[in-house]
Structure formats: C-alpha cells, structure tokens
Write a protein that holds these residues in place. Sequence first.
Motif, PDB file in Angstrom:
ATOM      1  N   PRO A 181      14.734   4.801   3.446  1.00  0.00           N
ATOM      2  CA  PRO A 181      13.614   3.869   3.266  1.00  0.00           C
ATOM      3  C   PRO A 181      13.971   2.772   2.258  1.00  0.00           C
ATOM      4  CG  PRO A 181      13.161   5.956   2.124  1.00  0.00           C
ATOM      5  CD  PRO A 181      14.461   6.128   2.843  1.00  0.00           C
ATOM      6  N   VAL A 182      13.495   1.578   2.510  1.00  0.00           N
ATOM      7  CA  VAL A 182      13.701   0.445   1.589  1.00  0.00           C
ATOM      8  C   VAL A 182      12.326  -0.098   1.232  1.00  0.00           C
ATOM      9  CG1 VAL A 182      14.625  -1.899   1.378  1.00  0.00           C
ATOM     10  CG2 VAL A 182      15.959  -0.150   2.562  1.00  0.00           C
ATOM     11  N   PRO A 183      12.037  -0.301  -0.060  1.00  0.00           N
ATOM     12  CA  PRO A 183      10.697  -0.779  -0.434  1.00  0.00           C
ATOM     13  C   PRO A 183      10.370  -2.092   0.269  1.00  0.00           C
ATOM     14  CG  PRO A 183      11.990  -0.257  -2.397  1.00  0.00           C
ATOM     15  CD  PRO A 183      12.921  -0.179  -1.229  1.00  0.00           C
ATOM     16  N   PHE A 210       8.916  -5.231  -0.208  1.00  0.00           N
ATOM     17  CA  PHE A 210       8.421  -6.064  -1.301  1.00  0.00           C
ATOM     18  C   PHE A 210       7.537  -7.202  -0.785  1.00  0.00           C
ATOM     19  CE2 PHE A 210      12.121  -4.105  -3.497  1.00  0.00           C
ATOM     20  CZ  PHE A 210      11.435  -3.570  -4.586  1.00  0.00           C
ATOM     21  N   ASP A 211       7.292  -7.210   0.508  1.00  0.00           N
ATOM     22  CA  ASP A 211       6.366  -8.178   1.110  1.00  0.00           C
ATOM     23  C   ASP A 211       6.682  -9.632   0.768  1.00  0.00           C
ATOM     24  OD1 ASP A 211       3.678  -5.890   0.630  1.00  0.00           O
ATOM     25  OD2 ASP A 211       4.780  -6.318   2.475  1.00  0.00           O
ATOM     26  N   ASP A 212       7.968  -9.938   0.702  1.00  0.00           N
ATOM     27  CA  ASP A 212       8.344 -11.303   0.348  1.00  0.00           C
ATOM     28  C   ASP A 212       7.836 -12.327   1.353  1.00  0.00           C
ATOM     29  OD1 ASP A 212       9.520 -10.493  -1.895  1.00  0.00           O
ATOM     30  OD2 ASP A 212      11.592 -10.735  -1.233  1.00  0.00           O
ATOM     31  N   GLU A 213       7.781 -11.909   2.601  1.00  0.00           N
ATOM     32  CA  GLU A 213       7.384 -12.862   3.635  1.00  0.00           C
ATOM     33  C   GLU A 213       6.042 -12.468   4.242  1.00  0.00           C
ATOM     34  OE1 GLU A 213       9.242 -15.389   3.663  1.00  0.00           O
ATOM     35  OE2 GLU A 213      10.898 -14.498   2.545  1.00  0.00           O
ATOM     36  N   LEU A 236       1.586 -12.572 -11.394  1.00  0.00           N
ATOM     37  CA  LEU A 236       2.828 -13.339 -11.234  1.00  0.00           C
ATOM     38  C   LEU A 236       4.013 -12.403 -11.028  1.00  0.00           C
ATOM     39  CD1 LEU A 236       2.119 -15.978 -14.007  1.00  0.00           C
ATOM     40  CD2 LEU A 236       2.280 -16.462 -11.552  1.00  0.00           C
ATOM     41  N   GLY A 237       4.000 -11.289 -11.736  1.00  0.00           N
ATOM     42  CA  GLY A 237       5.068 -10.302 -11.596  1.00  0.00           C
ATOM     43  C   GLY A 237       5.087  -9.638 -10.229  1.00  0.00           C
ATOM     44  N   GLU A 238       3.965  -9.756  -9.516  1.00  0.00           N
ATOM     45  CA  GLU A 238       3.873  -9.216  -8.154  1.00  0.00           C
ATOM     46  C   GLU A 238       4.082 -10.308  -7.110  1.00  0.00           C
ATOM     47  OE1 GLU A 238       3.295  -5.886  -7.038  1.00  0.00           O
ATOM     48  OE2 GLU A 238       4.090  -5.752  -9.052  1.00  0.00           O
ATOM     49  N   GLY A 239       4.505 -11.476  -7.577  1.00  0.00           N
ATOM     50  CA  GLY A 239       4.782 -12.559  -6.646  1.00  0.00           C
ATOM     51  C   GLY A 239       3.548 -13.274  -6.123  1.00  0.00           C
ATOM     52  N   ALA A 279       6.806 -17.900 -15.763  1.00  0.00           N
ATOM     53  CA  ALA A 279       6.778 -17.081 -14.547  1.00  0.00           C
ATOM     54  C   ALA A 279       6.168 -17.853 -13.370  1.00  0.00           C
ATOM     55  CB  ALA A 279       5.986 -15.799 -14.800  1.00  0.00           C
TER      56      ALA A 279
END
Lengths: 170, 104
Positions: A9-11, A13-16, A46-49, A124
């Motif tokens: 499994p890979v976290p 991170f919901d970047d997209e 901000l730390g959560e994007g 940030a």
Amino acid sequence: MTTYLQETPVPAFDDEAARPRKLCIICSKGSLDMAYPGLVLTNAALGEGVETHLFFTFWGFDIINKDTMAHLKFTPVGNPATHMPPSLMGLPGMTAFATHMMKKQIEGIDVPDVPEFLEMITDAGGHLWACRMSADMMHIGQDQLYNRVEAIISAADFIEISEGAQIIFV
Amino acid sequence: MTVATIQGRDVHVDVEGFLTDPTEWDESLAETLAANIGIDLTDRHRSAIRFARADFESVGETPTLRRMATAGGVTTKEMFELFPKKPAKKLAYVAGLPKPVGCV
C-alpha cells in the motif's frame, strides 16, 4: 496473526484531488487567546496542502497591526473557564500577569509568537488579507500592517476569494 | 500485523502504507518509498530524513514542520519544496516514521 500483502500500500496523499479543498478563516478578535485558533488551524491546513486565506477584520486587526501584533493580551475578566474567583479577575496587573503566563505556556510547547507564526504561515503559502471597512474606520493604511498582508480588500472581494471555500469565523 | 514486501524484504506497514516498525527502515528503502510517491531523493531530502530519524530516536515523536524548522534547520519553505503539498506526512512516510501528532 500476520497478513502478507500481495501489493504494497502507498499513502494516497491526494495531490491531484478532483476538487481541491480551500479554507478561509475570518479573524475578528484581537486578544491573545482568540488569535491562536485561526493561526493554528491555518498552519495545519497548509501542512495538509489546503489553500488557505486569513481575513482580518475589526479587533482581528491587532493581529496584523505592526504596533500591536507582538503585544496581544489575554484577560481572565468575564471568562469563567479560567476558574478564577471573579473578585480577583479585575485586580490591577491581572491582565499583564495572565498574558505573561499564557505566553510562557505557548512558548513552553514550542508554538511561535504571533509575528513568527504569521511568517511561518506565509512561508507555507498562506494568504493574509485585511478588511477595508476596518481599515477605514480605524484610519489604518497598508504601511501600518504586517508587510506580508497582501492587500486591504472589500467585503465583496472576500466573497470572491472565498468562492468554493469552507469558512471558519473566529 | 500486516507485512508488505518492499525491495524484496518483508516490512510491517499500516493500512495506508506507513511503516510501523522504524527499525525495519534504512536509507535504501527510503529511495523506494520516495519513488512510490513521486519524489526523487536528493542530498537535501536525505539530510532532512536523517534529522527526522535522529529526532524521533531522541524524543520519540515524528517532528512537525515547526520542529523541522527550529530544531532541524530545514525551513518551512524548503520543506514544501522537498515534499510538496503535505510535507510533514510525506517526510514521515519516506523516513519510515509514524505520522506526526503535534498540532504545530
């Protein structure tokens, strides 16, 4: 019992993320204890994007006013949650004492003071905005505000900026 | 307990993929973990990771962004450059540490 996974499994991170989150926090209070909720939440977002905007209005101006930002105060007066006898709350020097204690506690857990917190937030990628009506009322210009405040904006501008955002009022 | 195979060896992971036993981590594993989330490790990444590991060892907690800046000497701006969007969590993942629990 041990489970052996076929695939690692890979976290996520919901970047997209299809609909990126956006947060606006309105800071309307200028006491030390009321400044921190907005700052802490902004930093966390901000730390959560999450794109985050802080809008300072009325007494919240003290948080971004160069003359007051490092000297916000805390008073126990009228606050039953301090668990102090009401007769003591109003004693001379009590506000200075309570402020000193709170600042020491904040520093003790390595949380920055207000000016440094604002620096960290803007580093940030956070956005700082000041309220036009408050600035006019108090005769405060942008030169009197913390230099990373992006602009003094109207209520309508804020409504535009906050489109699609979750809004928190402090 | 859940075990996944990374670089041909068994490592314990949680449901998201974070390592649950920091002792199973080494720097070569970090390369694969970073690649999993689209990061190419540079020396700047590696020195941030080394500090995070050492700090976890000494205080028992994964450093937050604030701690990386004050104790680790990696500025907030740099952290966002190295590990975009969610710097503290991504650093923790690549360093084989639990997610940070501190608020600031």
